[in-house]
Every structure is written in C-alpha cells, then in structure tokens.
Design a protein around this motif. Structure first.
Motif, mmCIF file in Angstrom:
data_model
loop_
_atom_site.group_PDB
_atom_site.id
_atom_site.type_symbol
_atom_site.label_atom_id
_atom_site.label_comp_id
_atom_site.label_asym_id
_atom_site.label_seq_id
_atom_site.Cartn_x
_atom_site.Cartn_y
_atom_site.Cartn_z
ATOM 1 N N ILE A 17 0.846 -1.203 0.000
ATOM 2 C CA ILE A 17 0.000 0.000 0.000
ATOM 3 C C ILE A 17 0.878 1.249 0.000
ATOM 4 O O ILE A 17 0.641 2.193 -0.769
ATOM 5 N N GLY A 18 1.917 1.256 0.834
ATOM 6 C CA GLY A 18 2.820 2.402 0.861
ATOM 7 C C GLY A 18 3.475 2.651 -0.480
ATOM 8 O O GLY A 18 3.659 3.811 -0.890
ATOM 9 N N ALA A 19 3.811 1.574 -1.192
ATOM 10 C CA ALA A 19 4.434 1.724 -2.512
ATOM 11 C C ALA A 19 3.437 2.262 -3.536
ATOM 12 O O ALA A 19 3.793 3.098 -4.377
ATOM 13 N N TYR A 20 2.201 1.801 -3.475
ATOM 14 C CA TYR A 20 1.178 2.310 -4.404
ATOM 15 C C TYR A 20 0.946 3.803 -4.198
ATOM 16 O O TYR A 20 0.746 4.556 -5.168
ATOM 17 N N LEU A 21 0.982 4.229 -2.948
ATOM 18 C CA LEU A 21 0.732 5.642 -2.655
ATOM 19 C C LEU A 21 1.816 6.551 -3.230
ATOM 20 O O LEU A 21 1.587 7.749 -3.426
ATOM 21 N N LYS A 127 -6.917 -12.952 -18.864
ATOM 22 C CA LYS A 127 -7.014 -11.635 -19.507
ATOM 23 C C LYS A 127 -5.987 -10.653 -18.963
ATOM 24 O O LYS A 127 -5.419 -9.842 -19.692
ATOM 25 N N GLY A 128 -5.733 -10.721 -17.656
ATOM 26 C CA GLY A 128 -4.897 -9.716 -17.013
ATOM 27 C C GLY A 128 -3.412 -10.029 -17.054
ATOM 28 O O GLY A 128 -2.979 -11.108 -17.474
ATOM 29 N N ILE A 129 -2.623 -9.067 -16.604
ATOM 30 C CA ILE A 129 -1.172 -9.203 -16.478
ATOM 31 C C ILE A 129 -0.857 -9.664 -15.062
ATOM 32 O O ILE A 129 -1.422 -9.146 -14.096
ATOM 33 N N SER A 130 0.049 -10.634 -14.942
ATOM 34 C CA SER A 130 0.337 -11.237 -13.638
ATOM 35 C C SER A 130 1.820 -11.150 -13.305
ATOM 36 O O SER A 130 2.674 -11.270 -14.185
ATOM 37 N N MET A 131 2.107 -11.006 -12.001
ATOM 38 C CA MET A 131 3.492 -10.972 -11.551
ATOM 39 C C MET A 131 3.559 -11.450 -10.101
ATOM 40 O O MET A 131 2.594 -11.301 -9.350
ATOM 41 N N CYS A 132 4.690 -12.024 -9.740
ATOM 42 C CA CYS A 132 4.966 -12.385 -8.354
ATOM 43 C C CYS A 132 5.934 -11.353 -7.778
ATOM 44 O O CYS A 132 6.864 -10.920 -8.467
ATOM 45 N N ALA A 133 5.736 -10.994 -6.524
ATOM 46 C CA ALA A 133 6.514 -9.911 -5.906
ATOM 47 C C ALA A 133 7.856 -10.425 -5.386
ATOM 48 O O ALA A 133 8.098 -10.494 -4.177
ATOM 49 N N MET A 134 8.751 -10.770 -6.318
ATOM 50 C CA MET A 134 10.112 -11.175 -5.948
ATOM 51 C C MET A 134 10.957 -9.908 -5.861
ATOM 52 O O MET A 134 11.636 -9.502 -6.812
ATOM 53 N N HIS A 290 10.118 -0.167 -6.301
ATOM 54 C CA HIS A 290 10.484 -0.368 -7.704
ATOM 55 C C HIS A 290 9.657 -1.475 -8.356
ATOM 56 O O HIS A 290 9.283 -1.365 -9.525
ATOM 57 N N GLU A 291 9.342 -2.540 -7.613
ATOM 58 C CA GLU A 291 8.570 -3.622 -8.219
ATOM 59 C C GLU A 291 7.138 -3.168 -8.513
ATOM 60 O O GLU A 291 6.567 -3.535 -9.556
ATOM 61 N N ILE A 292 6.560 -2.347 -7.626
ATOM 62 C CA ILE A 292 5.206 -1.841 -7.848
ATOM 63 C C ILE A 292 5.182 -0.909 -9.053
ATOM 64 O O ILE A 292 4.294 -1.005 -9.921
ATOM 65 N N ARG A 293 6.169 -0.023 -9.153
ATOM 66 C CA ARG A 293 6.230 0.890 -10.299
ATOM 67 C C ARG A 293 6.397 0.108 -11.596
ATOM 68 O O ARG A 293 5.802 0.453 -12.627
ATOM 69 N N TYR A 294 7.204 -0.939 -11.541
ATOM 70 C CA TYR A 294 7.434 -1.762 -12.732
ATOM 71 C C TYR A 294 6.139 -2.431 -13.184
ATOM 72 O O TYR A 294 5.791 -2.403 -14.373
#
Length: 337
Positions: A17-21, A127-134, A290-294
């Motif tokens: 949440i902090g990264a999204y903000l 349909k959506g784009i998927s990623m794991c938070a490594m 950085h992972e959230i922005r990516y």
C-alpha cells in the motif's frame, strides 16, 4: 487510473500500500482482511526492515471487505494484490485470474511447486497481467549486481555468497511449518530466486539445515552447482536469538574486484578494486517501490513482465523444494529438472 484492491493487511500488504501511494497512475480503492482491527486501521503489522509496513492509507476513503473473495468480485477494481498467508495464494490468485483482473502475488508464488505451476498455466489464458513480488530483483544494490554480472565489467564471477538471517518473527503462521514452509520457503527463497535470476537455473543443489521454531527448515545453507562458477552459496534462516535483528548481505568475488553489500552498513554497497575500497551510490528506495512501479508500467503499456515471470517465480519454489530434499538426503546433490 489503475484501481487496486489489496487482500491481506499484514506487513507486506501495508508495505505494498505504501508503494502504491508513491506511484503515479494508480489508486488503492479497496482493502480486505478478516481481522477487523486491521481492516479498520486500528492495528498494523510491522516488518523486519526499516520502511516495511508503513502503509499510509486513508481508511475512510476506501471500500472495505471482510473477505478477499468479495473484493475480487468487485467490478470496479483492476489490479488484485494478494498478500495473504502462503497456502491461500493459489485459491485467491486463481479467482483473480478467472475474474479477469491484473494480479500481483506476494512471494512465494505458492506453497508448493505443483501449486505454483497451476498458477503459471492459468495465467497463460487469463485476460490480465500477472506478476509475483520477488522484490530482490528490484532491490537497489542488487540490480547493480545483476548489471555488472551481465556486462562482465569486473570479469567472471569466481564466488558468490548471500546471507539472510534473523530472529524468528513469532506468531501462529510463522511457527507452523506446514503453512509457512519454514525459513527455507518464506525467507531464504529471496536469495534462491535472486541467484537463479542472476546466474540462471542451477544444475543441482546441496544443502544442510535444521528445524528450530517449526517442523520445517528454519536455517539452511545451500551450495548451487554451476559449470561456469566455482562457488555460489546462500545462507538463510530465522533461528537466531531474540534481539539479533536482521542481516541481508552478499559478497561477490569477481576476477577484477570484490563487491560487498550489507543492508545495515552506513555505505550499503562497497567495491574493492585495484587496492582501493569505494562506496557505490545506490537508490534510497526499497525494492518494493520499484517492483510496484514496474508492474504498474507494464499494465499501463499492456506489456507482459519480463523482470519477474510467473514461470521464474515457480522455478524458485521448485529449487527450494530441492534444497529441502537435499537436507533429507544428508546433503546429497539434488538435480534441478
């Protein structure tokens, strides 16, 4: 604007949440947790790294769900961020994919390699784009390492040693090895994942380890076998005495230099070259930012993530399982198929 729903408000949910903000073009519009105190914002979980779990969300401005499936069913959410306990990743991620949402799953991708592969297969037609938070693939100082290994700026890698050790975090989830997978799967997987990201899939692994707080492996040391690198080793665990704190380090010896990272040092990244030691400037942001922005950039541009794929995240779970199997076999090398 990408509308986000976060499922699970523990340490990593708050960290995301902090990264999204901090990220333009995205808004957290909904949260879900079956803990009423967390859902109201009265209770917040901490983390083992300064900056984790800060959150910062205005709880009065978001929709709240007492069950993650209700949030996933909300038609006004574009991206589902799953930060639940590991055994729940498969069920909720599959639901998000079926609902046509974009998806971020906190590490590890799933509790077992078999479950991780189910997510890989489901995402292929989703349909959506998927990623794991490594997150280590995005961590300042670690991205630098990836770049210099790829460019061979300091020659070949002769040895690589990674260390991630801490006191036990406590709590019912982290004391249940069947649920969390012990430190091998919950903590050490960060280094296993980064090693295969930087050096490729190892041919085999040989491990030693023991249980202390759970019925799973709580402290592990692994040697990863490569034909072109003499020594790659990682130590991980949460078996240290209370008050020990958290250590995240690496030492990489190249033909022409030695690189040292220590998250607790004033200068976190040092380079020893030609008889001199110098600090390497790195970004002050954490890998989570950085992972959230990516991911947000990938969604905005309808581009499948390549820095982290579900396939590579699933492979990391498989390698950890091979490490645990090696311990059962008294350190015998276990091949990675």
């Amino acid at each position: 604007m990408i509308r986000v729903g976060v499922v699970g408000l523990g340490s990593m949910g708050q960290t995301h949440i902090g990264a999204y903000l901090k990220t333009p073009g995205v808004e957290v519009v909904a949260i879900a947790d079956n803990n009423a105190a967390r859902l109201s914002g009265k209770e917040k979980a901490g983390g083992n790294i300064e900056g984790q779990g800060k959150g910062g969300l205005d709880y009065a401005k978001v929709r709240k769900y007492d069950e993650g499936m209700k949030l996933i069913a909300d038609p006004d959410i574009d991206l589902i961020d799953i930060c639940l306990h590991t055994p729940l990743h498969l069920e909720y991620a599959l639901a998000a994919l079926k609902a046509g949402k974009h998806l971020l799953v906190e590490k590890p991708l799933a509790r077992t390699a078999a479950d991780a592969q189910k997510l890989v297969e489901a995402a292929k037609t989703a349909k959506g784009i998927s990623m794991c938070a490594m997150c280590m693939r995005f961590w300042p100082g670690w991205t630098w390492l990836k770049d210099v290994v790829d460019s061979r700026q300091y020659g070949k890698v002769l040895s690589a040693k990674f260390r991630r050790v801490a006191s036990h975090p406590g709590g019912p989830f982290y004391t249940n090895g069947d649920a969390c997978g012990g430190a091998a799967l919950d903590l050490h997987i960060h280094d296993t994942d980064f090693i295969q990201y930087v050096f490729g899939k190892p041919q085999a692994v040989s491990s030693a380890g023991y249980s202390k707080h759970t019925n799973a492996i709580d402290h592990i040391v692994t040697r990863y076998q490569y034909s072109d690198i003499p020594m790659v080793v990682a130590e991980g665990g949460w078996s240290m005495a209370d008050g020990f704190g958290f250590k995240m380090q690496y030492t990489i010896n190249f033909e022409k230099a030695t690189a040292i990272f220590d998250i607790g040092a004033k200068d976190q990244l040092l380079l020893v070259e030609n008889g001199a030691t110098q600090a390497v400037a790195i970004d002050s942001a954490m890998g989570y930012d950085h992972e959230i922005r990516y991911l947000v950039d990938c969604i905005q541009n309808n581009r499948k993530p390549t820095t982290v794929t579900l396939e590579s995240a699933a492979l990391s779970v498989k390698i950890v399982e091979a490490e645990v199997e090696s311990i059962k076999q008294n350190g015998q090398y276990v091949k990675i198929d």
